[in-house]
Enzyme design. Sequence first.
Site, PDB file in Angstrom:
ATOM      1  N   GLN A 203       0.838  -1.196   0.000  1.00  0.00           N
ATOM      2  CA  GLN A 203       0.000   0.000   0.000  1.00  0.00           C
ATOM      3  C   GLN A 203       0.876   1.250   0.000  1.00  0.00           C
ATOM      4  O   GLN A 203       0.386   2.346  -0.209  1.00  0.00           O
ATOM      5  CB  GLN A 203      -0.883   0.043   1.257  1.00  0.00           C
ATOM      6  N   PHE A 234      -5.974  -3.939   3.443  1.00  0.00           N
ATOM      7  CA  PHE A 234      -6.715  -3.685   4.679  1.00  0.00           C
ATOM      8  C   PHE A 234      -5.847  -3.072   5.772  1.00  0.00           C
ATOM      9  O   PHE A 234      -6.128  -3.206   6.953  1.00  0.00           O
ATOM     10  CB  PHE A 234      -7.407  -4.958   5.182  1.00  0.00           C
ATOM     11  N   GLU A 238       0.359  -1.485   4.652  1.00  0.00           N
ATOM     12  CA  GLU A 238       0.680  -0.054   4.710  1.00  0.00           C
ATOM     13  C   GLU A 238       2.163   0.115   5.040  1.00  0.00           C
ATOM     14  O   GLU A 238       2.857   0.902   4.430  1.00  0.00           O
ATOM     15  CB  GLU A 238      -0.206   0.646   5.761  1.00  0.00           C
ATOM     16  N   ARG A 316      -5.193   7.400  16.973  1.00  0.00           N
ATOM     17  CA  ARG A 316      -6.547   7.381  16.401  1.00  0.00           C
ATOM     18  C   ARG A 316      -7.551   6.774  17.385  1.00  0.00           C
ATOM     19  O   ARG A 316      -8.736   7.100  17.364  1.00  0.00           O
ATOM     20  CB  ARG A 316      -6.588   6.669  15.047  1.00  0.00           C
ATOM     21  N   ARG A 348      -7.849  -1.501   8.817  1.00  0.00           N
ATOM     22  CA  ARG A 348      -9.099  -0.780   8.562  1.00  0.00           C
ATOM     23  C   ARG A 348      -9.729  -0.163   9.829  1.00  0.00           C
ATOM     24  O   ARG A 348     -10.241  -0.884  10.684  1.00  0.00           O
ATOM     25  CB  ARG A 348     -10.097  -1.735   7.910  1.00  0.00           C
ATOM     26  N   PHE A 350      -7.873   1.632  11.941  1.00  0.00           N
ATOM     27  CA  PHE A 350      -6.600   2.149  12.475  1.00  0.00           C
ATOM     28  C   PHE A 350      -6.696   2.587  13.943  1.00  0.00           C
ATOM     29  O   PHE A 350      -6.347   3.701  14.299  1.00  0.00           O
ATOM     30  CB  PHE A 350      -6.188   3.343  11.597  1.00  0.00           C
ATOM     31  N   THR A 446      -3.881  11.406  10.422  1.00  0.00           N
ATOM     32  CA  THR A 446      -3.814  12.260  11.606  1.00  0.00           C
ATOM     33  C   THR A 446      -2.458  12.957  11.693  1.00  0.00           C
ATOM     34  O   THR A 446      -2.317  13.950  12.387  1.00  0.00           O
ATOM     35  CB  THR A 446      -4.070  11.436  12.884  1.00  0.00           C
ATOM     36  N   ALA A 515      -5.907   5.427   5.282  1.00  0.00           N
ATOM     37  CA  ALA A 515      -6.683   6.468   5.953  1.00  0.00           C
ATOM     38  C   ALA A 515      -7.944   6.849   5.168  1.00  0.00           C
ATOM     39  O   ALA A 515      -8.498   7.929   5.377  1.00  0.00           O
ATOM     40  CB  ALA A 515      -5.821   7.699   6.233  1.00  0.00           C
ATOM     41  N   GLU A 717     -12.814   2.953   5.210  1.00  0.00           N
ATOM     42  CA  GLU A 717     -12.767   2.376   6.549  1.00  0.00           C
ATOM     43  C   GLU A 717     -14.055   2.497   7.363  1.00  0.00           C
ATOM     44  O   GLU A 717     -14.387   1.590   8.118  1.00  0.00           O
ATOM     45  CB  GLU A 717     -11.622   3.016   7.357  1.00  0.00           C
TER      46      GLU A 717
HETATM   47  N1  MTE Z   1     -11.346  -2.715   0.179  1.00  0.00           N
HETATM   48  C1  MTE Z   1     -10.809  -3.800  -0.403  1.00  0.00           C
HETATM   49  N2  MTE Z   1     -11.532  -4.491  -1.287  1.00  0.00           N
HETATM   50  N3  MTE Z   1      -9.544  -4.214  -0.095  1.00  0.00           N
HETATM   51  C2  MTE Z   1      -8.773  -3.540   0.826  1.00  0.00           C
HETATM   52  O1  MTE Z   1      -7.638  -3.932   1.078  1.00  0.00           O
HETATM   53  N4  MTE Z   1      -8.649  -1.666   2.422  1.00  0.00           N
HETATM   54  C3  MTE Z   1      -9.422  -0.751   3.262  1.00  0.00           C
HETATM   55  C4  MTE Z   1     -10.446   0.008   2.434  1.00  0.00           C
HETATM   56  N5  MTE Z   1     -11.188  -0.887   1.622  1.00  0.00           N
HETATM   57  C5  MTE Z   1      -9.337  -2.389   1.464  1.00  0.00           C
HETATM   58  C6  MTE Z   1     -10.632  -1.993   1.080  1.00  0.00           C
HETATM   59  C7  MTE Z   1      -8.589   0.203   3.966  1.00  0.00           C
HETATM   60  S1  MTE Z   1      -7.799  -0.297   5.374  1.00  0.00           S
HETATM   61  C8  MTE Z   1      -8.453   1.502   3.544  1.00  0.00           C
HETATM   62  S2  MTE Z   1      -7.549   2.611   4.407  1.00  0.00           S
HETATM   63  C9  MTE Z   1      -9.096   1.980   2.320  1.00  0.00           C
HETATM   64  O2  MTE Z   1      -9.759   0.940   1.622  1.00  0.00           O
HETATM   65  C10 MTE Z   1      -8.022   2.595   1.444  1.00  0.00           C
HETATM   66  O3  MTE Z   1      -8.476   2.995   0.226  1.00  0.00           O
HETATM   67  P1  MTE Z   1      -9.129   4.417  -0.030  1.00  0.00           P
HETATM   68  O4  MTE Z   1      -8.288   5.414   0.677  1.00  0.00           O
HETATM   69  O5  MTE Z   1      -9.092   4.531  -1.493  1.00  0.00           O
HETATM   70  O6  MTE Z   1     -10.496   4.343   0.549  1.00  0.00           O
HETATM   71  N1  LUZ Z   2      -2.391   5.557   8.495  1.00  0.00           N
HETATM   72  C1  LUZ Z   2      -1.674   6.579   8.965  1.00  0.00           C
HETATM   73  C2  LUZ Z   2      -3.707   5.489   8.662  1.00  0.00           C
HETATM   74  O1  LUZ Z   2      -0.467   6.591   8.806  1.00  0.00           O
HETATM   75  N2  LUZ Z   2      -2.300   7.575   9.585  1.00  0.00           N
HETATM   76  C3  LUZ Z   2      -3.621   7.600   9.787  1.00  0.00           C
HETATM   77  O2  LUZ Z   2      -4.152   8.534  10.356  1.00  0.00           O
HETATM   78  C4  LUZ Z   2      -4.372   6.504   9.321  1.00  0.00           C
HETATM   79  N3  LUZ Z   2      -5.675   6.441   9.520  1.00  0.00           N
HETATM   80  C5  LUZ Z   2      -6.356   5.395   9.092  1.00  0.00           C
HETATM   81  C6  LUZ Z   2      -5.688   4.385   8.436  1.00  0.00           C
HETATM   82  N4  LUZ Z   2      -4.377   4.442   8.223  1.00  0.00           N
HETATM   83 MO1  MOS Z   3      -6.176   1.452   5.968  1.00  0.00          MO
HETATM   84  S1  MOS Z   3      -5.913   0.753   7.885  1.00  0.00           S
HETATM   85  O1  MOS Z   3      -5.697   3.027   6.317  1.00  0.00           O
HETATM   86  O2  MOS Z   3      -4.804   0.808   5.249  1.00  0.00           O
END
Ligand code: MTE
Ligand code: LUZ
Ligand code: MOS
Length: 765
Positions: A203, A234, A238, A316, A348, A350, A446, A515, A717
């Site tokens: 990611q 998910f 990251e 968070r 997801r 966080f 954040t 995030a 999330e």
């Molecule tokens: N949806 C799918 N299908 N697969 C994933 O890995 N990750 C989630 C969410 N939805 C995820 C998902 C998480 S943890 C985050 S932070 C957001 O997607 C990230 O993508 P976005 O910022 O485009 O919403």
């Molecule tokens: N990652 C991060 C995150 O580095 N900072 C954030 O605030 C955050 N929030 C949600 C998911 N990932």
């Molecule tokens: Mo989502 S926990 O911000 O990858």
Amino acid sequence: MVKNLNKTKKDKSLNIDSPLHVTGRTKYVDDIPELSGTLFAKVFYSSIAHGKITRLDISKAAAMEGVVKVVTCEDIPGENQVGGIIADEPLLADGLVDFIGQPIVMILATEEIIARKALKLIEVKFKPLKVIVDPREAHKKGSLLSDPRHFQMGDIKKAFKKAKYIFEGEADSGGQEHVYLEPQGAYAIPKNNDCIQVISSTQGPTAVQRTIARALGVSMNEIEVDVNRIGGGFGGKEDQASMWATFCALGTYLTKKPVKYILDRHEDLQMTGKRHPYRSDYKIGLDKDLKIVAFEGNYFQNGGAAADLSPAVLERTLFHATNSYYVPNVDVNAYPCRTNLHPHTAFRGFGGPQGMFVIECAIHHAARALGVPANKIQEKNLLINNNEFSYGQKVQDCEAKNTWNQAKKKFDFAKLKKEVAAYNKANKYSKKGIAFMPICFGISFTNTMMNNARALVHVYSDGSVGISTGAVEMGQGVSSKMIQVAALCFGLKTDEVRLETTNTTRVANTSPTAASATADLNGKALQDACDQILVRLRKLVKKEWGLKSKDQIHFQDGWVICNRKKMKWNELILTAFQQRVNLSAKGHYSTPKIHFDKKIGKGHPFAYHVFGTSIFTCTVDCIRGTYDFDKVQLIHDFGTSMNKLVDLGQIEGGLVQGMGWMTIENLLYDEEGRLKSNSLANYKIPDIHYVPKKLDVEYLDTKGSDLAILKSKAVGEPPLMYGIGAYFALYNAVLAYNKDANIPYESPMTTEKILMGLYSKKANS
Ligand code: MTE
Ligand code: LUZ
Ligand code: MOS
């Protein structure tokens, strides 16, 4: 206005990945044809949770035919370090091991099977040291990963003194395994001038690039990271994808050969971190009208053996400690506890879900003790505009009450309540439970600094468009959204826009795809790039057509139009190309208005908040402790959704993933720090049969936020946190059978816990 998403699928419903997924043409790292000479890496990891390495003999493994190199920490040319926020995590153990699954040695072999066999020839001896797995114990012993954090507002002491009712207790939530379909992995390829290209399932392409550069002792410009897409992240990729990519790059650096490492599921479960389990204390104070006047929380985060993202996750938890309620007096403290487990990481939500679970437990506790339904207390305390959070930000465009009221009305709560009461009266050994779960989630990293993105746009001379952003597609549909943005800007069809891979040489210094802010940040950067090109094209059109002003020029349906004149997009682009107009642009975006002072814990960290309300109804079999979710109905604040198909998928997936965390996903470690739920046979995640029989997702059409891309609010999330409602619906069904049930607030609510609860006796307190 409330509309049913299931019924309105016409426009704006595109998922460019669906055809690839359903026909099996989607390419992940392991699908890349291997170059000849490719070596395969495997890691030999610690089998004890804490100890000194007293003997390490790699000679037998190194002598095995097909083994090219056995790499130890001494072979690392740069820093033996992969820590992101804090430099506290070695790539390969150096004399000491801190968790089961910690890499000690890397084997490079000509075939994966050889590397696997060579693992058995590594000889290691340990002198065991004391193991800590419990965060409260770690806290007591002063074993912390970083400084504790503290947010406060109002006067908590005075508030508790004045409160009519006070309830205190403990609330623990379990960890959660990401179970992304594609395990962690990477493929490193040597390029010209000793540069290394790394294809990574990450990611965070920049995090991977930075981590590799540091470990190899080279500059970032010598490492190129490329991500086509990932098979789910998910949060688990990251930061934690960096390690595997670094192993591959290190292998390539040492051997000058391509090196590939795709973890098998067992390795992935064992070696990588998960959602942080938390143990917490709460104290809640209410006045006679059931207004929450004070809330105190202490959160003991089980961080594992290295910091990873724990300090940010911890923060968070505090940001979301009061969920969608206004609490004037708040005192919340969080402790990042260092234990001998794999370093836990982003997942997801966080840390937000862990915080929200605790206040929901506190409210449930108060409601039970006062003999009122929890939803009465929840409803009385919902946020309204200009309410202040403990971190200083005031709520704007608050939809907490709106989603709540709409949910009550739309799903006819009055009727539902009656039906459930009648059912429970009529059935002795089958009981229904209802729970409301409102959510409020802040959108932005954040860490203010991370809220920026870039995009690169090329319009080719035939009029077709290629875009690159810092966003990583991981199933959440960000690719579709990026293509929509560019198509909209240029007035083209989505199939005229091509999205390139996410590559650090095209888009640098990216924040991870995380995030929930990816579409907002990268989409806005993309708009910026498209706008720059449009400015140049407008200037050209004005000149070509002898116009007085550029204001009336539109780009629409593949045409450029001004008053009655029009020209095909392709013709315009060819003209522009012939006139030497720059048809490429780099866009940049950084979220305005946000700031946060970490030292005092005050500021305006979030661009906006996302709201929603869900109602859970379940039926518990009071003989067996098994259950079904009859229905989950929710009203979600999407702003104005730019892609209803993708957004509906995020709601459904997030919700069910949250329900899994709260009910069946039982992450277990023994006292020696050994993961007991170490396979998908003994760690169960929701499948299609687990999905509630009825799932109503309605969307609240709101004006959205200018800081959201096309006013379409972030959706990745937030829906996970609806899942918390599953816990309380089950709890309430048990209470309908046994009003004195003694069930500690401890998720997941497994069938065993339900059964024990059904036949438990009143706690003596
Ligand atoms: N949806 C799918 N299908 N697969 C994933 O890995 N990750 C989630 C969410 N939805 C995820 C998902 C998480 S943890 C985050 S932070 C957001 O997607 C990230 O993508 P976005 O910022 O485009 O919403
Ligand atoms: N990652 C991060 C995150 O580095 N900072 C954030 O605030 C955050 N929030 C949600 C998911 N990932
Ligand atoms: Mo989502 S926990 O911000 O990858």
